[in-house]
Write a protein that holds these residues in place. Structure first.
Motif, PDB file in Angstrom:
ATOM      1  N   CYS A   1      32.597  46.859  30.127  1.00 55.81           N
ATOM      2  CA  CYS A   1      31.458  45.849  30.181  1.00 55.81           C
ATOM      3  C   CYS A   1      32.989  44.545  31.163  1.00 55.81           C
ATOM      4  CB  CYS A   1      31.409  45.059  28.501  1.00 55.81           C
ATOM      5  SG  CYS A   1      30.222  44.115  28.482  1.00 55.81           S
ATOM      6  N   CYS A   2      34.049  44.296  30.559  1.00 59.59           N
ATOM      7  CA  CYS A   2      35.415  44.192  31.283  1.00 59.59           C
ATOM      8  C   CYS A   2      34.535  44.143  32.169  1.00 59.59           C
ATOM      9  CB  CYS A   2      36.162  43.152  30.663  1.00 59.59           C
ATOM     10  SG  CYS A   2      36.198  42.330  28.350  1.00 59.59           S
ATOM     11  N   ASP A   3      35.278  45.332  32.421  1.00 58.97           N
ATOM     12  CA  ASP A   3      35.526  46.184  33.598  1.00 58.97           C
ATOM     13  C   ASP A   3      34.466  45.732  34.686  1.00 58.97           C
ATOM     14  OD1 ASP A   3      37.341  48.221  36.048  1.00 58.97           O
ATOM     15  OD2 ASP A   3      34.892  49.146  35.768  1.00 58.97           O
ATOM     16  N   LEU A   4      32.803  46.077  34.275  1.00 55.40           N
ATOM     17  CA  LEU A   4      31.977  45.523  35.390  1.00 55.40           C
ATOM     18  C   LEU A   4      31.894  44.362  35.381  1.00 55.40           C
ATOM     19  CD1 LEU A   4      29.389  46.503  36.747  1.00 55.40           C
ATOM     20  CD2 LEU A   4      28.436  46.417  34.146  1.00 55.40           C
TER      21      LEU A   4
ATOM     22  N   THR B   1      38.984  43.361  16.714  1.00 52.79           N
ATOM     23  CA  THR B   1      39.061  44.213  17.440  1.00 52.79           C
ATOM     24  C   THR B   1      40.841  44.694  18.038  1.00 52.79           C
ATOM     25  OG1 THR B   1      38.877  43.965  19.276  1.00 52.79           O
ATOM     26  CG2 THR B   1      37.268  44.843  18.765  1.00 52.79           C
ATOM     27  N   GLU B   2      41.625  46.142  18.447  1.00 50.04           N
ATOM     28  CA  GLU B   2      42.439  45.919  18.867  1.00 50.04           C
ATOM     29  C   GLU B   2      42.617  45.190  20.466  1.00 50.04           C
ATOM     30  OE1 GLU B   2      44.740  49.163  18.888  1.00 50.04           O
ATOM     31  OE2 GLU B   2      44.748  49.579  17.059  1.00 50.04           O
ATOM     32  N   LYS B   3      41.600  44.732  20.604  1.00 47.02           N
ATOM     33  CA  LYS B   3      41.411  43.899  22.476  1.00 47.02           C
ATOM     34  C   LYS B   3      42.382  42.705  22.200  1.00 47.02           C
ATOM     35  CE  LYS B   3      38.364  43.815  25.614  1.00 47.02           C
ATOM     36  NZ  LYS B   3      39.039  44.780  27.003  1.00 47.02           N
ATOM     37  N   GLU B   4      43.259  42.421  23.123  1.00 44.20           N
ATOM     38  CA  GLU B   4      43.407  41.146  23.380  1.00 44.20           C
ATOM     39  C   GLU B   4      43.230  40.206  24.606  1.00 44.20           C
ATOM     40  OE1 GLU B   4      47.444  41.201  22.312  1.00 44.20           O
ATOM     41  OE2 GLU B   4      47.388  41.766  20.262  1.00 44.20           O
ATOM     42  N   GLU B   5      42.708  40.944  26.193  1.00 38.00           N
ATOM     43  CA  GLU B   5      42.758  40.594  26.932  1.00 38.00           C
ATOM     44  C   GLU B   5      41.744  41.180  28.101  1.00 38.00           C
ATOM     45  OE1 GLU B   5      44.611  39.199  28.768  1.00 38.00           O
ATOM     46  OE2 GLU B   5      46.533  38.382  27.589  1.00 38.00           O
ATOM     47  N   CYS B   6      40.754  40.838  28.574  1.00 37.46           N
ATOM     48  CA  CYS B   6      39.550  41.294  29.280  1.00 37.46           C
ATOM     49  C   CYS B   6      40.102  42.654  30.620  1.00 37.46           C
ATOM     50  CB  CYS B   6      38.815  40.756  29.978  1.00 37.46           C
ATOM     51  SG  CYS B   6      39.591  39.353  31.502  1.00 37.46           S
ATOM     52  N   GLY B   7      41.300  42.197  30.994  1.00 40.21           N
ATOM     53  CA  GLY B   7      41.323  43.641  32.101  1.00 40.21           C
ATOM     54  C   GLY B   7      41.724  43.181  32.880  1.00 40.21           C
ATOM     55  N   ILE B   8      41.787  41.841  33.593  1.00 40.82           N
ATOM     56  CA  ILE B   8      41.847  41.048  34.672  1.00 40.82           C
ATOM     57  C   ILE B   8      43.469  40.722  35.135  1.00 40.82           C
ATOM     58  CG2 ILE B   8      39.629  40.645  35.304  1.00 40.82           C
ATOM     59  CD1 ILE B   8      41.316  37.350  34.456  1.00 40.82           C
ATOM     60  N   HIS B   9      44.476  40.802  34.151  1.00 38.73           N
ATOM     61  CA  HIS B   9      45.601  41.319  34.266  1.00 38.73           C
ATOM     62  C   HIS B   9      46.741  42.413  34.008  1.00 38.73           C
ATOM     63  CE1 HIS B   9      45.218  36.405  34.001  1.00 38.73           C
ATOM     64  NE2 HIS B   9      44.878  36.554  32.962  1.00 38.73           N
ATOM     65  N   PHE B  10      47.701  42.732  34.547  1.00 42.13           N
ATOM     66  CA  PHE B  10      48.639  43.932  34.764  1.00 42.13           C
ATOM     67  C   PHE B  10      50.024  43.471  34.004  1.00 42.13           C
ATOM     68  CE2 PHE B  10      45.603  44.702  38.307  1.00 42.13           C
ATOM     69  CZ  PHE B  10      45.261  45.765  37.286  1.00 42.13           C
TER      70      PHE B  10
END
Length: 239
Positions: A116-119, A218-227
């Protein structure tokens, strides 16, 4: 000059600089090139937006409307942009065709938050940033473990990312907002110290980490826009 070396040199140059100086130089740095700011217009965003408005209100500000944001965030974005006199706020939305194919019922976040975050975030932002050589974020070291060693300048794929508020703490942000009489996001007073998309953001109790309400349980901490080290951050570690 290789981007990693460029970032290291700028970090050395600005090791004692305040946030406004870092911002001003980043926006005027001929070697860096064209720079935009990416803002969520969230709980703390107005600090950096105010600084940008003071330096150059025509700076491009990219706002990702995932189409799942709180109504309060959408209204706050409009109100803040008008109040600060920002003249180039670009509202970016997910590609319509991609949404119809991948999330036509709007329930993808229930099955796969990363997808979802990727989209709705990663791909639209990548498209919006194509014309820029660098981008400014509001990330701070205090926010979570992933950001504890956050530099002012960092290599982010083929771009430079600037984090002017990296060494700011909550007390610095509150003091700046008070000193400049800046309007708070309305959801902060309702128990949302960190605000993302409506389905994946919950209230935070006293004593909890401010970001505990983001992707709770959840273990999720970031949406995926950072590297991090060239790898995209989605969950509790670089993927």
């Amino acid at each position: 000059m290789p981007l990693k070396e460029f970032a290291e040199r700028r970090n050395l140059l600005h090791r004692d600089s305040d946030a406004q100086t870092v911002l001003r130089h980043a926006l005027d740095d001929v070697q860096l090139g064209k720079v935009a700011m990416v803002s969520s217009f969230g709980a703390e965003s107005i600090v950096l937006l105010h600084m940008i408005a003071q330096i150059n209100p025509a700076t491009t500000v990219i706002f990702l409307d995932t189409e799942m944001l709180f109504p309060e965030t959408l209204q706050y974005q409009k109100d803040v942009a008008e109040k600060l006199g920002l003249t180039d706020v670009r509202i970016i939305t997910p590609a319509r065709d991609a949404v119809l194919i991948e999330d036509v019922d709007g329930l993808l976040h229930q099955a796969d938050t990363d997808a979802c975050c990727d989209l709705r975030k990663t791909r639209p932002l990548a498209e919006a940033l194509k014309e820029f050589d660098g981008w400014i974020t509001g990330r701070k070291r205090y926010q979570n473990g992933q950001r504890a060693t956050l530099p002012l300048f960092e290599k982010d794929a083929a771009k430079i990312k600037i984090n002017p508020l990296a060494n700011w703490g909550p007390e610095d942000l509150r003091a700046y907002m008070d000193d400049h009489n800046l309007p708070r996001h309305p959801l902060v007073a309702q128990g949302y110290p960190s605000i993302g998309c409506m389905p994946c953001t919950s209230r935070v109790s006293a004593g909890e980490d401010p970001r505990a309400g983001r992707w709770r349980d959840t273990e999720k901490e970031e949406c995926g826009i950072h590297f991090e080290n060239g790898k995209m951050i989605r969950g509790g570690k670089a993927a």
